[in-house]
Scaffold this active site. Structure first.
Site, PDB file in Angstrom:
ATOM      1  N   ASP A 414       0.853  -1.193   0.000  1.00  0.00           N
ATOM      2  CA  ASP A 414       0.000   0.000   0.000  1.00  0.00           C
ATOM      3  C   ASP A 414       0.887   1.241   0.000  1.00  0.00           C
ATOM      4  OD1 ASP A 414      -2.375  -1.393   0.100  1.00  0.00           O
ATOM      5  OD2 ASP A 414      -2.421  -1.471   2.273  1.00  0.00           O
ATOM      6  N   ASP A 734      -4.632  -3.157   4.960  1.00  0.00           N
ATOM      7  CA  ASP A 734      -5.129  -2.675   6.249  1.00  0.00           C
ATOM      8  C   ASP A 734      -6.649  -2.703   6.362  1.00  0.00           C
ATOM      9  OD1 ASP A 734      -5.753  -0.629   4.529  1.00  0.00           O
ATOM     10  OD2 ASP A 734      -4.350   0.820   5.389  1.00  0.00           O
ATOM     11  N   ASP A 738      -9.391  -5.861   2.146  1.00  0.00           N
ATOM     12  CA  ASP A 738      -8.096  -6.430   1.749  1.00  0.00           C
ATOM     13  C   ASP A 738      -7.964  -7.891   2.177  1.00  0.00           C
ATOM     14  OD1 ASP A 738      -7.044  -4.141   0.551  1.00  0.00           O
ATOM     15  OD2 ASP A 738      -6.366  -3.334   2.458  1.00  0.00           O
TER      16      ASP A 738
END
Length: 1028
Positions: A414, A734, A738
């Site tokens: 990310d 997070d 996901d």
């Protein structure tokens, strides 16, 4: 752990409730019920008891809940203000914990040391040795008496006991390590409101009466009742097994249960029961954590151990047969030079004693041959690395991730919070086509536009603003902003720069419907109306990704309050503004709104009209803000370290493509010179990636470095494609959405700060500080685990090969083994336990990050390892067999001294070879050894124990005293292993696995033979035809 009483004394709870109901005890001295419930339900509330509340919630008894005044009345009974929570008072919290119980549950105690001792005793070879020891002890005492006869049998007993205790202690240490990690993993952080202040506390500190804030991905920490919120969906599958999400509201379903997960929306809940008084607590108290998880590497080692064990059993059986044949044919002699066995004359006890001794020697060869130390080395390495990784901000949830991470070829990361600091701040603000400077806020923006901004920021948020009692702008007391970094940044900007008063705003407006933010929509919306407004004007506000919100607009506000049409030309200007901010690494958030009447409200279910839908077109753009989130210090260095290690980095973000490019270039993921564009195909958007054909996707995926505006599905698709190409993929995540990608990846890495509980539970490792540098640390440790195991395999196989060959040759040729059962067990102990501890606790070196990743199918024992171990084994075999057959004559010593020299030299060879095993390729094996105090301590401890064995435990170890020259000679012979190791590491080896090479040679020979046979057959056939 502590647990709450199963049955609470009703009178005590009633008196406690009455105490809490007194005005002086109410949090913030505020009224704790609505006007309707104050007079009507006061007497009913006094009669309430906690057991009744628990039953109402557990049974989902909506009728009883309504009879007793609903959630707010129960809050009053528990001394809780629905908005401000309980008192932040230690005395009050402790009293609640004493009366209602703590939020903990009984856990089965971890396995004790005795359990592992018993478990070690179940080993077949250990049991056989124990039987042999018992027989040897019995025959010895019978023959030589109690004073002298116990030595042989007792020595084997003690040696076996040491092996058992060593193994049990190692396994017990692992169990306690896992138990500690389990407690850390279970310690979830929860947001609660106490005295009107939002704060984060441990799940174990929640008490009955607490007001808990729930957001997407949170685990519900206790049983309770819904107070308020919007679009709250709960996943109760962990409790009920039902996969359908439950919609929570105050009318039809206000019941919330511990262990469930928030799937969508947000809200607040009143805690009504905790710990063992919840169904989750009862269920969890009966579950034992499984610490017997077998990792892929352990499974491979089990196969290796089994294969080596079969070879060892074969050798031991041959030794047994040869020694029995030699004994019964009269070819063995006792210490006085007489035949040990004479048919018809030798006493039966002597025969049995000799047979037991021979069987014990054969079984001991099996003990040494079977490398029990391999699983132990993995256990030690994993336990040690897990402990060190915790210190390096990485909590391992699944053991297999430790070793798998060392093989990772790609990391999908990310952006926000991982590559960046996640410390947002509004640095740019555009209203209309005009950029507003911070000092001009009060003068430049009309009151009407400001009011709309207040609505769009203050009521369309999951963040909160806490104003302390003595707050004054001129004082040092600061406002407290809570929520996600984005929400906190926008709230603080609106309050401090635009002058927004959050309390007035909430008092003046009523929220009718909320659509919460998620990774798919990338925006959130709210429908509200002004409470004091007679014309019932209803406002719809949207906030989210700038280009997405812009696409929903048909007009825009200027700073003076004028509304202008948003035609195609103007829209392009706004797009340029967004691109300009994004190129400066800013996250762009846009605000838009519209007004609708009661009749214009749309519904998802047009017939029942219970679920409203927010208008998504023909909106008016309010403005655009740019939030700066700086890159983390050291992230560029970490990315560079990954590239040097042969690991590719792919950034997957929901941000604008221009922001993504700018951050990727800043972090070193995109290698572009200043002002240049990234190569074609390196940057894609999620929608573009998912619309590729499968063939195009597989062709282009290796070249992709950045994927912007991606959805969780895009991340999952990326992982699946990379795995299909044979990559070992690590993924960071997070959010709740996901979870599929984290589960699909070979290594799922969730974020400890911003990560939801759903994401953490789906991951293998939790990055506690959300920092990409910690991801690289995990990679280093993963490689270190694999490398340490290989070092130990090389070390142990050297001992195994040498011991097996020496004993086999000596048994076949001379009819006796030079290394006794006790001596071999001692070698087994230092090799398995101390050797594993010494080599398995080496810390990661920089050299590990300069190698290419180890593939999925790479052999565990490489050509380099074969080269090293065969060289050392051959040296040990040659020197020890020389001593065995010619030592007495060469050194002019007695047989007892010669046997002791063989034993002592063999052990010291292993000690010196431990240094060689520190590195499989580096010639300088002493580099950094001074930093590994444990390694040096174990080497020193082994040498001291060896001195004790030889010089002081002569009867036990069947040794005799050695003089200084003999000791120095043993050390000199053992030390030769260092120059041998240095020289051997100069010999280059092929990268092709040796068994693949041999298999290829064998297949080539077979094909050649088949070809010749075919050729001969053809020739014969041709001759035959010619004759015809």
């Amino acid at each position: 752990m502590l647990s709450l009483p199963k049955h609470v004394v009703v009178s005590e709870i009633r008196s406690y409730s009455e105490t809490l109901l007194s005005p002086s005890k109410t949090p913030n001295n505020t009224t704790t019920t609505t006007k309707a419930s104050t007079s009507k339900n006061h007497e009913v509330n006094k009669a309430f008891d906690h057991k009744l509340i628990m039953e109402i919630v557990k049974e989902k008894d909506l009728t009883s809940l309504r009879i007793h005044g609903g959630a707010e009345a129960i809050a009053t009974t528990l001394g809780t203000h629905p908005e401000n929570g309980i008192q932040e008072n230690e005395e009050d919290i402790n009293k609640r914990r004493r009366v209602f119980g703590s939020n903990t549950y009984h856990k089965p105690p971890p396995k004790g040391l005795f359990y592992f001792v018993v478990d070690a005793l179940k080993d077949t070879t250990i049991l056989i040795l124990m039987v042999c020891a018992a027989l040897a002890l019995g025959f010895g005492i019978k023959e030589h008496g109690g004073k002298e006869g116990w030595y042989e049998g007792g020595s084997i007993f003690i040696a076996v006991l040491l092996v058992i205790v060593g193994s049990a202690l190692s396994n017990y240490r692992q169990e306690t390590q896992f138990d500690k990690l389990s407690k850390i993993s279970d310690n979830i952080k929860i947001d609660v409101v106490r005295c009107g202040r939002r704060q984060e506390i441990s799940i174990f500190h929640i008490v009955v009466g607490d007001v808990v804030l729930l957001n997407i991905g949170d685990q519900i920490p206790a049983d309770g009742l819904f107070l308020n919120g919007h679009s709250l969906l709960v996943d109760e599958s962990s409790m009920t097994g039902e996969s359908d999400h439950i919609e929570i509201d105050s009318v039809k379903h206000p019941f919330l249960f511990s262990g469930s997960k928030v799937a969508d929306g947000y809200g607040t809940m009143l805690v009504t029961s905790v710990g063992m008084n919840t169904a989750w607590g009862e269920m969890m108290s009966s579950i034992t954590r499984d610490t017997n998880e077998r990792t892929p590497l352990q499974a491979r080692l089990d196969k290796l151990t089994s294969s080596i064990g079969k070879v060892g059993l074969t050798v031991a059986f041959l030794v047994l047969v040869v020694m029995l044949v030699r004994y019964f044919t009269g070819n063995t002699k006792d210490e006085f030079g007489k035949k040990e066995y004479i048919s018809g004359r030798t006493d039966v006890d002597d025969v049995l004693n000799a047979v037991v001794r021979i069987v014990a020697a054969a079984v001991t060869i099996v003990v040494v041959a079977i490398p029990e130390g391999l699983p132990l080395a993995v256990t030690l390495t994993l336990a040690y690395s897990m402990k060190r990784m915790m210190a390096d901000q990485a909590m391992v949830r699944k053991l297999s991730a430790c070793e798998t991470m060392g093989s990772a070829t790609i990391i999908c990361t990310d952006k926000t919070g991982t590559l960046t600091l996640n410390q947002m701040k509004v640095t740019k603000f555009w209203l209309g086509q005009e950029q507003i400077n911070e000092k001009d806020y009060s003068n430049s923006i009309s009151t009407s536009v400001c009011e709309l901004f207040y609505q769009g920021v203050g009521l369309n948020t999951t963040g909160t603003v806490y104003k302390p009692d003595h707050y004054d702008q001129s004082s040092n007391v600061q406002l407290e902003f809570s929520g996600s970094p984005t929400e906190k940044a926008i709230l603080s900007w609106a309050v401090l720069n635009l002058g927004m008063n959050i309390e007035t705003l909430k008092h003046d407006y009523e929220i009718l419907h909320v659509e919460t933010f998620n990774s798919d929509k990338k925006r959130s919306g709210v429908m509200l109306k002004k409470i004091t407004n007679d014309n019932l004007k209803i406002y719809v506000h949207w906030k989210g990704a700038a280009e997405m919100v812009l696409a929903m607009c048909s007009s825009y506000y200027e700073s003076n309050g004028n509304k202008k049409p948003l035609d195609e030309e103007v829209k392009q200007k706004f797009e340029k503004i967004i691109e300009g901010m994004a190129a400066s690494s800013l996250r762009c958030i846009a605000f838009a709104q519209c007004e609708v009447s009661e009749d214009e409200i749309e519904y998802v279910d047009n017939e029942e009209k219970t679920h409203r839908r927010l208008k998504e077109d023909d909106l008016t753009l309010l403005g655009i803000v740019g939030l700066k989130d700086p890159c983390r210090p050291g992230v560029k260095k970490a990315v560079e370290a990954c590239k040097n290690a042969g690991v590719a980095i792919k950034m997957i973000t929901g941000d604008n493509v221009f922001t993504a490019k700018a951050i990727a270039a800043e972090c070193g993921i995109l290698e572009v010179a200043s002002g240049d564009e990234a190569s074609e195909g390196q940057v894609v958007e999620g929608i573009e990636f998912r619309n590729y054909t499968p063939e195009d996707r597989m062709k282009k995926i290796n070249n992709i470095r950045v994927m912007a505006r991606s959805s969780p599905f895009d991340k999952l698709l990326m992982v699946q494609c990379l795995k299909e190409l044979g990559h070992v993929v690590a993924v960071t995540g997070d959010g709740t959405n996901d979870a599929p990608a984290l589960k699909e990846a070979d290594i799922g890495l969730s974020m400890g700060i911003q990560g939801t509980e759903v994401a953490k539970e789906s991951s293998d490792i939790v990055i506690l500080d959300d920092n990409f540098a910690s991801v690289v640390t995990v990679l280093r440790w993963g490689r270190c685990v694999y490398n340490n195991i290989q070092k130990f395999i090389q070390f142990q196989l050297t001992v195994n090969v040498a011991a097996l060959v020496i004993n086999f040759i000596a048994a076949v040729s001379a009819g006796e083994v030079p290394l006794t059962a006790v001596q071999l067990l001692w070698v087994n102990l230092i090799m398995d336990t101390l050797g594993a501890l010494a080599l398995a606790t080496e810390r990661p070196s920089n050299e590990l990050m300069k190698k290419r990743p180890v593939g999925r199918t790479a052999p565990l024992i490489t050509n380099i390892m074969w080269r090293n171990l065969l060289a050392q084994s051959l040296y040990q075999i040659a020197i020890l067999l020389l001593l065995q057959f010619n030592g007495e004559s060469i050194l002019n010593v007695s047989k007892e001294v010669n046997d002791t020299l063989i034993f002592n030299t063999f052990v010291l060879c292993q000690v010196f070879n431990e240094f060689n095993s520190r590195s499989m390729e580096k010639k300088n094996v002493f580099k950094g050894v001074h930093r590994n105090k444990l390694f040096l301590g174990i080497i020193g401890f082994t040498i001291v124990l060896q001195v004790v064995m030889v010089e002081f435990l002569k009867k036990f170890a069947d040794t005799t005293n050695l003089n200084w020259w003999q000791w120095l000679g043993c050390i000199a012979i053992a030390a030769v292993s260092w120059p041998i190791g240095w020289f051997v590491k100069s010999i280059p080896v092929s990268n092709e696995p040796i068994f693949d090479y041999l298999r290829r040679i064998f297949m080539f020979k077979r094909l050649t033979m088949i070809f010749h046979r075919t050729e001969n057959s053809t020739s014969t056939l041709g001759i035959g035809c010619a004759k015809c």
